[in-house]
Design a protein around this motif. Structure first.
Motif, PDB file in Angstrom:
ATOM      1  N   GLU A  78       2.086   6.694  -6.653  1.00  0.00           N
ATOM      2  CA  GLU A  78       0.787   7.147  -7.148  1.00  0.00           C
ATOM      3  C   GLU A  78       0.176   6.145  -8.127  1.00  0.00           C
ATOM      4  O   GLU A  78      -0.382   6.511  -9.167  1.00  0.00           O
ATOM      5  CB  GLU A  78       0.909   8.532  -7.796  1.00  0.00           C
TER       6      GLU A  78
ATOM      7  N   CYS B  68       2.660   1.805  -3.341  1.00  0.00           N
ATOM      8  CA  CYS B  68       1.689   2.248  -4.350  1.00  0.00           C
ATOM      9  C   CYS B  68       1.349   3.720  -4.148  1.00  0.00           C
ATOM     10  O   CYS B  68       1.213   4.479  -5.118  1.00  0.00           O
ATOM     11  CB  CYS B  68       0.425   1.395  -4.281  1.00  0.00           C
ATOM     12  N   GLU B  69       1.237   4.145  -2.892  1.00  0.00           N
ATOM     13  CA  GLU B  69       0.949   5.551  -2.613  1.00  0.00           C
ATOM     14  C   GLU B  69       2.120   6.434  -3.013  1.00  0.00           C
ATOM     15  O   GLU B  69       1.929   7.505  -3.603  1.00  0.00           O
ATOM     16  CB  GLU B  69       0.649   5.727  -1.124  1.00  0.00           C
TER      17      GLU B  69
ATOM     18  N   ASP C 127       0.826  -1.216   0.000  1.00  0.00           N
ATOM     19  CA  ASP C 127       0.000   0.000   0.000  1.00  0.00           C
ATOM     20  C   ASP C 127       0.858   1.263   0.000  1.00  0.00           C
ATOM     21  O   ASP C 127       0.591   2.203  -0.763  1.00  0.00           O
ATOM     22  CB  ASP C 127      -0.918   0.021   1.219  1.00  0.00           C
ATOM     23  N   ASP C 128       1.873   1.313   0.852  1.00  0.00           N
ATOM     24  CA  ASP C 128       2.690   2.527   0.968  1.00  0.00           C
ATOM     25  C   ASP C 128       3.496   2.789  -0.298  1.00  0.00           C
ATOM     26  O   ASP C 128       3.645   3.939  -0.725  1.00  0.00           O
ATOM     27  CB  ASP C 128       3.626   2.417   2.173  1.00  0.00           C
TER      28      ASP C 128
END
Length: 489
Positions: A205, A201-202, A198-199
């Protein structure tokens, strides 16, 4: 009746299908070239629809040669890594041109992340460096710069993936997966995590919902749509091309190392089950995953190898055929002081200079086609030498090197690599080990063999050897000339 193994080998400049017997004997091949799109300097694109249609055409040719889909036991897929496709998961249509691994358009964003202090943590998690080479920044670029991709992301219909994800989706009519070897090249998969993070991917972006599920490299990944080949065929092997070649070379024990000389040059050393680290800007990557357990590799990637010879042939018109380089190299005693640094797409490992550009040094009026052709082949040994030093500094010193890929068929180049490295070089009689590795994984996934060790012992053929024979003074002079030219690049 013993069934055959079909391998789809989707490369950078061409796509093909190969038919294998269960003992590893190659029975046939069909190949089609791919259109290379260069919309601007440093930008390289493919048409994902063309990749699909031409891969399908090659596959159908081999299925027919086998006597029909009922005579195919399984399919293995291996592919150019890092190249990114964006498509609509409902319509199955691409939303933009695919961004090829050679594409450098995200270099500025990589620099921004470096300046913000992200590289050390990204490398610790993923084994990779912040470079346009890898898939994550390409995915971000597509979402930010292609309205159709952005709209699909907003609507929740966007699919992003590397080439094996694209082909599996098209072959099965909707499966969305990414094998661990390819997923480990995206900057989005921590080497110790089962799924995309998740991190990460964040940070890049990238909408995580657009990514597929990370899977093993051998197993049941679905069956092909019946209408494609006349009957469904199970897909049981998936792997990135360089990992596939490592498996095809039988590098299944820690320390065993291979180098593939194709469009680029890629060297991988098996590091076992321990997550690899590097202080010399090499890469940690997943070699393969079985039953959720990963075997890792340390990797050095050179962006330009065979594509240098292709450039001399197609853009400069200095060669009629790529194989002509060997005859020209043998026709002279040395390169006449000519040194080529093939940084047409920047410099890869261990330098990682995306803005570097190619250099031809040492030109004189005595320089002719032969000197330039020989210097092009010598560049392969020079780049390999740099990587050998980096691997040794990371505690992975080579005692020999197994080579493969289209360029390795050049006997003069194979001997030159042995000479400059001062190491024995092994080359299998069957040099297309990328396809063979995918066949081995597919055989394992289909239950045709009990293990990759069994596949290696039954499917690999004879091996040839090249023994070093260069005087140390000549070697030192070559290395010094290379380092001088490299500084200019």
């Amino acid at each position: 009746m013993t069934k055959k193994i079909l391998v789809l080998d989707e490369g950078t400049t061409s796509t093909r299908a190969m038919l294998f017997a269960q003992d590893g004997k190659a029975l046939g091949s069909a190949q089609q070239e791919l259109t290379q799109h260069y919309p601007a300097p440093g930008r390289v694109e493919h048409d994902a629809t063309e990749i699909w249609h031409r891969t399908l055409a090659c596959a159908r040719e081999m299925v027919e040669a086998a006597g029909g889909a009922e005579r195919i036991a399984c399919i293995g897929i291996t592919n150019q890594r890092e190249t990114v496709v964006a498509w609509d998961k409902n319509s199955g249509e691409p939303l933009a041109k695919a961004l090829v691994w050679q594409d450098r358009r995200t270099a500025d964003f990589c620099e921004e992340l470096k300046e913000a202090g992200h590289e050390a943590q990204v490398q610790k998690q993923t084994g990779l460096l912040l470079d346009p080479y890898f898939s994550g920044t390409k995915m971000r670029w597509l979402v930010r710069n292609k309205p159709a991709v952005a709209a699909a992301a907003k609507a929740g219909t966007l699919a992003l993936g590397t080439i094996e994800s694209w082909l599996v989706y098209k072959l099965t009519g909707g499966a969305r997966i990414s094998d661990a070897s390819n997923a480990s090249r995206t900057l989005l998969l921590p080497l110790g995590s089962a799924q995309f993070d998740d991190d990460l991917c964040e940070l890049f972006e990238v909408p995580k919902a657009a990514l597929g599920e990370v899977t093993d490299n051998a197993g049941n990944f679905g069956v092909t749509l019946p209408e494609l080949f006349g009957a469904p065929i199970p897909i049981t092997g998936l792997v990135g091309d360089q990992q596939s070649a490592t498996i095809g070379q039988g590098c299944l024990s820690p320390g065993e190392t291979k180098a593939t000389y194709g469009t680029g040059a890629f060297i991988l050393a098996n590091k076992g089950h321990d997550i690899p680290t590097s202080d010399n800007r090499l890469l940690g990557t997943v070699l393969y995953q079985e039953n959720g357990k990963r075997t890792y590799a340390l990797e050095g990637s050179v962006f330009v190898a065979g594509s240098l010879v292709q450039w001399l042939r197609d853009s400069l018109g200095l060669l009629g055929t790529a194989s002509e380089t060997e005859t020209l190299a043998r026709s002279i005693d040395d390169s006449g002081g000519v040194v080529i640094v093939p940084a047409m797409s920047g410099l890869g490992a261990p330098h990682w200079q995306p803005e570097a550009r190619g250099v031809i040094a040492g030109l004189s009026f005595a320089t002719g086609r032969a000197q330039i052709a020989r210097a092009a082949l010598e560049a392969m040994a020079h780049q390999t030498y740099d990587l050998a030093k980096a691997f040794a500094a990371d505690g992975a010193e080579w005692t020999s090197l197994k080579i493969d890929g289209g360029m390795s068929a050049n006997d003069w180049m194979a001997q030159d690599i042995a000479n400059l490295l001062d190491l024995p070089v092994e080359r299998p009689d069957f040099v297309e080990t990328t396809a063979l590795g995918a066949a081995m994984l597919a055989a394992k996934g289909a239950g045709l063999v009990a293990s990759l060790d069994e596949a290696s012992s039954t499917m690999r053929g004879a091996i040839g050897n090249f023994t070093p024979s260069m005087e140390s003074g000549v070697r030192q002079a070559r290395v010094a000339a290379w380092q001088k030219a490299l500084a200019a690049a």
